[in-house]
Design an enzyme around this catalytic site. Structure first.
Site, PDB file in Angstrom:
ATOM      1  N   LEU A 126       0.824  -1.202   0.000  1.00 31.37           N
ATOM      2  CA  LEU A 126       0.000   0.000   0.000  1.00 31.37           C
ATOM      3  C   LEU A 126       0.865   1.261   0.000  1.00 31.37           C
ATOM      4  O   LEU A 126       1.885   1.313   0.682  1.00 31.37           O
ATOM      5  CB  LEU A 126      -0.885  -0.032   1.255  1.00 31.37           C
ATOM      6  N   HIS A 127       0.436   2.248  -0.755  1.00 26.71           N
ATOM      7  CA  HIS A 127       1.099   3.554  -0.759  1.00 26.71           C
ATOM      8  C   HIS A 127       0.081   4.600  -1.217  1.00 26.71           C
ATOM      9  O   HIS A 127      -0.674   4.382  -2.147  1.00 26.71           O
ATOM     10  CB  HIS A 127       2.341   3.569  -1.648  1.00 26.71           C
TER      11      HIS A 127
END
Length: 169
Positions: A126-127
């Protein structure tokens, strides 16, 4: 037709070939985990927190395109711990303040691409993207020439943002 007879200008970007081929890097594993551990591309980190860090996008949409990334290898937003969720939100706010101070953008795009189908190029980690926007930033070079022009080296952008980070409460 021989090479050069097509009247097209060439913009050589050999460092992008690994991206075009879909290669992560010559170092195996998740690029965000490598950065979290101080490895390849960690020189692009603007700030580090307890559970996440802020890093310049290696392939930015615009100058100052940041990503807020949890240290832990997690793919889905609902799998973040409460501490990670809070710090990602706070680091995103601080990223907005810092980019505003340094670059005075007119607006931002902020968001997550969860999963490959949603556009996540590194879907397994995730980013959150923080992309500054200016009037005309999708100009003829981008629309017609399919070429993004970036007026500043990543290292210079990183230095400016890192210096301003502490001032952006």
């Amino acid at each position: 037709m021989t090479e050069g007879d097509d009247r097209l200008e060439r913009l050589w970007l050999p460092y992008r070939m690994a991206y075009v081929r879909g290669e992560k890097n010559d170092v195996p594993g998740c690029p965000f985990c490598r950065i979290a551990d101080g490895g390849a591309q960690s020189e692009l980190v603007v700030a580090r927190g307890e559970t996440c860090f802020v890093v310049l996008n290696l392939y930015p949409y615009n100058p100052g395109h940041l990503m807020v990334v949890p240290n832990r290898h997690v793919a889905d937003y609902v799998d973040l711990t409460d501490d990670e969720t809070v710090e990602v939100a706070r680091m995103t706010q601080r990223a907005l303040r810092t980019v505003r101070e340094v670059s005075q953008p007119a607006a931002f795009n902020v968001g997550l691409n969860l999963g490959k189908v949603a556009g996540g190029s590194v879907a397994e980690h995730l980013h959150q993207h923080v992309v500054p926007r200016w009037p005309g930033d999708a100009n003829f070079m981008t629309v017609v020439g399919q070429t993004k022009t970036l007026p500043q080296l990543l290292e210079d952008t990183r230095d400016l943002l890192a210096a301003a980070w502490s001032d952006a409460n």
